[in-house]
Design an enzyme around this catalytic site. Sequence first.
Site, short mmCIF file in Angstrom:
data_model
loop_
_atom_site.label_atom_id
_atom_site.label_comp_id
_atom_site.label_asym_id
_atom_site.label_seq_id
_atom_site.Cartn_x
_atom_site.Cartn_y
_atom_site.Cartn_z
N ASP A 129 -66.34 -61.62 8.50
CA ASP A 129 -67.40 -61.72 9.50
C ASP A 129 -67.90 -63.16 9.63
O ASP A 129 -67.85 -63.94 8.68
CB ASP A 129 -68.56 -60.78 9.12
CG ASP A 129 -69.47 -60.49 10.29
OD1 ASP A 129 -69.04 -60.69 11.45
OD2 ASP A 129 -70.63 -60.09 10.06
N GLU A 187 -65.98 -50.04 16.95
CA GLU A 187 -67.16 -50.48 17.70
C GLU A 187 -66.94 -51.82 18.41
O GLU A 187 -67.62 -52.12 19.39
CB GLU A 187 -68.37 -50.58 16.76
CG GLU A 187 -68.92 -49.23 16.30
CD GLU A 187 -68.09 -48.56 15.20
OE1 GLU A 187 -67.27 -49.25 14.55
OE2 GLU A 187 -68.24 -47.34 15.01
N ASN A 188 -65.99 -52.61 17.92
CA ASN A 188 -65.72 -53.91 18.56
C ASN A 188 -65.16 -53.76 19.98
O ASN A 188 -65.20 -54.71 20.77
CB ASN A 188 -64.77 -54.77 17.72
CG ASN A 188 -65.40 -55.34 16.46
OD1 ASN A 188 -64.72 -55.57 15.46
ND2 ASN A 188 -66.71 -55.58 16.47
N GLY A 215 -67.99 -65.79 15.23
CA GLY A 215 -68.75 -66.13 16.43
C GLY A 215 -69.83 -67.14 16.13
O GLY A 215 -69.99 -68.16 16.84
C1 IPE Z 1 -67.39 -55.89 11.32
O1 IPE Z 1 -68.02 -56.99 11.88
C2 IPE Z 1 -66.02 -55.71 11.94
C3 IPE Z 1 -65.03 -56.73 11.60
C4 IPE Z 1 -65.21 -57.73 10.78
C5 IPE Z 1 -63.75 -56.58 12.21
P1 IPE Z 1 -69.07 -56.86 13.07
O2 IPE Z 1 -69.55 -58.21 13.34
O3 IPE Z 1 -68.48 -56.09 14.18
O4 IPE Z 1 -70.20 -55.97 12.38
P2 IPE Z 1 -71.71 -55.74 12.81
O5 IPE Z 1 -71.71 -55.32 14.23
O6 IPE Z 1 -72.43 -57.02 12.63
O7 IPE Z 1 -72.21 -54.69 11.87
C1 IPE Z 2 -65.83 -61.18 12.86
O1 IPE Z 2 -66.62 -62.19 13.40
C2 IPE Z 2 -64.60 -60.90 13.70
C3 IPE Z 2 -64.66 -59.65 14.48
C4 IPE Z 2 -65.60 -58.76 14.37
C5 IPE Z 2 -63.58 -59.40 15.40
P1 IPE Z 2 -67.70 -61.91 14.52
O2 IPE Z 2 -67.06 -62.02 15.85
O3 IPE Z 2 -68.39 -60.62 14.26
O4 IPE Z 2 -68.69 -63.12 14.28
P2 IPE Z 2 -70.28 -63.06 14.27
O5 IPE Z 2 -70.68 -62.03 13.26
O6 IPE Z 2 -70.72 -62.71 15.64
O7 IPE Z 2 -70.68 -64.44 13.84
MG MG Z 3 -70.01 -60.10 13.18
#
Ligand code: IPE
Ligand code: IPE
Ligand code: MG
Length: 244
Positions: A21, A68-69, A24
């Site tokens: 995680d 959920e992504n 972003g």
């Molecule tokens: C969890 O991260 C899913 C992956 C790392 C693929 P998210 O960023 O989607 O989780 P939440 O929404 O913050 O719980």
């Molecule tokens: C994890 O990083 C990757 C996926 C969930 C695909 P994020 O995209 O959730 O990054 P943040 O949490 O928004 O920084």
């Molecule tokens: Mg995230």
Amino acid sequence: MSYKEQVDLNRIPQHIAIIMDGNGRWAKQRGHERSFGHQAGAETVHTITTVAANLGVKYLTLYTFSTENWNRPMDEVAALMSLLFESIEEEMFMKNNVSFRVIGDISKLPENVQERLNTCVKNTARNTGMCLVLALSYSSRWEITEAVRHIAGLVKKGEMNPEDITADTLAGNLTTRFMPDPDLLIRTGGEIRLSNYLLWQCAYSELYFCDTFWPDFREEELLKAICDYQKRERRFGKTSEQIS
Ligand code: IPE
Ligand code: IPE
Ligand code: MG
């Protein structure tokens, strides 16, 4: 002393699961689009896979895209899918003797990605080193629901008695049935939650959370997590005296 010197190579966790995680936020901090962070994150996958394989980890399960992504903005989902397509590096797996597997609702992924994944799974199946598992379009609630539906079908057909359903029956119907439960679960990026990842399988896993964003997670960080794990006493409900 560095973590490399501290780590006990005889007690490396067999199965490490990672919630990767923070891509972003890493990108935004640098004034870039979120997808730039995903690209950087893909490089970390490469590094950590190599490091884990060399340490003797048997299974590395990476949470790559959750059920959920799919609810993220369409352009981010599209960027993630094409990045996935580009990042499946069969050559690297062959070089490191890594066998590649996927868990999740793969049928939801674009067809070209599915094909690429399937080919890579097939071509690396005979490798005898670490097994790298990507969780794609995966969530525990999805997985457990599927397992329960399958078991209910067996009962309906008279192939199974409800009294014979055990925890092993359920575990044996999960997508993770080919591997042991994680010994260590790592989440990068500062959030202290499981986000629907391996809920059944992590019943007795050691949990490790760190603030480092996934693109910045390097060998030292992985070794630090393993050192932390090695200091813990896993009791599985027993007393400390029973363990020693
Ligand atoms: C969890 O991260 C899913 C992956 C790392 C693929 P998210 O960023 O989607 O989780 P939440 O929404 O913050 O719980
Ligand atoms: C994890 O990083 C990757 C996926 C969930 C695909 P994020 O995209 O959730 O990054 P943040 O949490 O928004 O920084
Ligand atoms: Mg995230």
